[in-house]
Motif scaffolding. Structure first.
Motif, PDB file in Angstrom:
ATOM      1  N   UNK A   6       0.850  -1.183   0.000  1.00  0.00           N
ATOM      2  CA  UNK A   6       0.000   0.000   0.000  1.00  0.00           C
ATOM      3  C   UNK A   6       0.888   1.236   0.000  1.00  0.00           C
ATOM      4  N   UNK A   7       0.691   2.115  -0.965  1.00  0.00           N
ATOM      5  CA  UNK A   7       1.426   3.380  -1.054  1.00  0.00           C
ATOM      6  C   UNK A   7       0.457   4.479  -0.649  1.00  0.00           C
ATOM      7  N   UNK A   8       0.751   5.126   0.470  1.00  0.00           N
ATOM      8  CA  UNK A   8      -0.157   6.130   1.026  1.00  0.00           C
ATOM      9  C   UNK A   8       0.503   7.506   1.046  1.00  0.00           C
ATOM     10  N   UNK A   9       0.036   8.426   0.187  1.00  0.00           N
ATOM     11  CA  UNK A   9       0.586   9.781   0.231  1.00  0.00           C
ATOM     12  C   UNK A   9       0.093  10.486   1.482  1.00  0.00           C
ATOM     13  N   UNK A  10       0.939  11.321   2.033  1.00  0.00           N
ATOM     14  CA  UNK A  10       0.538  12.099   3.200  1.00  0.00           C
ATOM     15  C   UNK A  10       1.276  13.427   3.205  1.00  0.00           C
ATOM     16  N   UNK A  11       0.838  14.278   4.057  1.00  0.00           N
ATOM     17  CA  UNK A  11       1.403  15.620   4.161  1.00  0.00           C
ATOM     18  C   UNK A  11       2.085  15.733   5.511  1.00  0.00           C
ATOM     19  N   UNK A  71       1.092  19.474  -0.990  1.00  0.00           N
ATOM     20  CA  UNK A  71      -0.202  18.867  -0.669  1.00  0.00           C
ATOM     21  C   UNK A  71      -0.488  17.660  -1.569  1.00  0.00           C
ATOM     22  N   UNK A  72       0.225  16.540  -1.355  1.00  0.00           N
ATOM     23  CA  UNK A  72       0.050  15.338  -2.171  1.00  0.00           C
ATOM     24  C   UNK A  72      -1.176  14.585  -1.660  1.00  0.00           C
ATOM     25  N   UNK A  73      -2.182  14.412  -2.541  1.00  0.00           N
ATOM     26  CA  UNK A  73      -3.471  13.888  -2.086  1.00  0.00           C
ATOM     27  C   UNK A  73      -3.901  12.584  -2.734  1.00  0.00           C
ATOM     28  N   UNK A  74      -3.276  12.159  -3.808  1.00  0.00           N
ATOM     29  CA  UNK A  74      -3.726  10.945  -4.494  1.00  0.00           C
ATOM     30  C   UNK A  74      -2.551  10.284  -5.201  1.00  0.00           C
ATOM     31  N   UNK A  75      -2.688   8.959  -5.421  1.00  0.00           N
ATOM     32  CA  UNK A  75      -1.672   8.195  -6.134  1.00  0.00           C
ATOM     33  C   UNK A  75      -2.366   7.061  -6.870  1.00  0.00           C
TER      34      UNK A  75
END
Length: 133
Positions: A6-11, A71-75
């Motif tokens: 699972x690759x989860x972008x976050x701030x 602000x990375x919100x999606x992948x």
């Protein structure tokens, strides 16, 4: 999910000084083993640390070069190709895997695609050659 991970972008927001655009908001991507319910810390990356290596464009008003991810919100990921949506920067950042770790191609092969105002999601074709955001 890609290749069982699972690759989860976050701030990563830092409320403490110094107040600088490239320090206070970090574009992070956590990699998680969903079976073990554990982060794979060696594969987690700070995209801004890679962007920092990129050369500054000669005319920053005419280029997307060296824009931080903020602000990375999606992948989405297909065929070892990743696309990250930067809502704050209004672009999509492409990445691949090098040694199991995300790699944006810094310092000289970073690819950003301009989007409309405040993009919020992305989906890639099965072969990873096209994306819709």
């Amino acid at each position: 999910m890609h290749d069982g991970k699972l690759y989860a972008p976050s701030i990563g927001a830092a409320p403490e000084p110094p107040v600088k655009f490239n320090v206070n908001v970090q574009a992070l991507v956590h990699v998680v083993n969903p079976t073990a319910l554990a982060e794979i810390k060696n594969n987690t990356v700070n995209l801004n640390a890679q962007i920092k290596l990129e050369a500054a464009p000669s005319d920053p008003t005419a280029s997307l070069g060296k824009l931080f991810g903020n602000d990375v919100v999606a992948v989405d990921a297909k065929a070892n190709k990743f696309a990250f949506v930067s809502r704050g920067g209004n672009f999509v950042l492409r990445a691949g895997l090098t040694g199991g770790k995300l790699d944006i191609g810094a310092p000289s092969n970073v690819v950003r695609l301009q989007t409309g105002h405040i993009p919020t999601g992305i989906v890639m074709s099965a072969d990873g050659t096209r994306a819709f955001y």
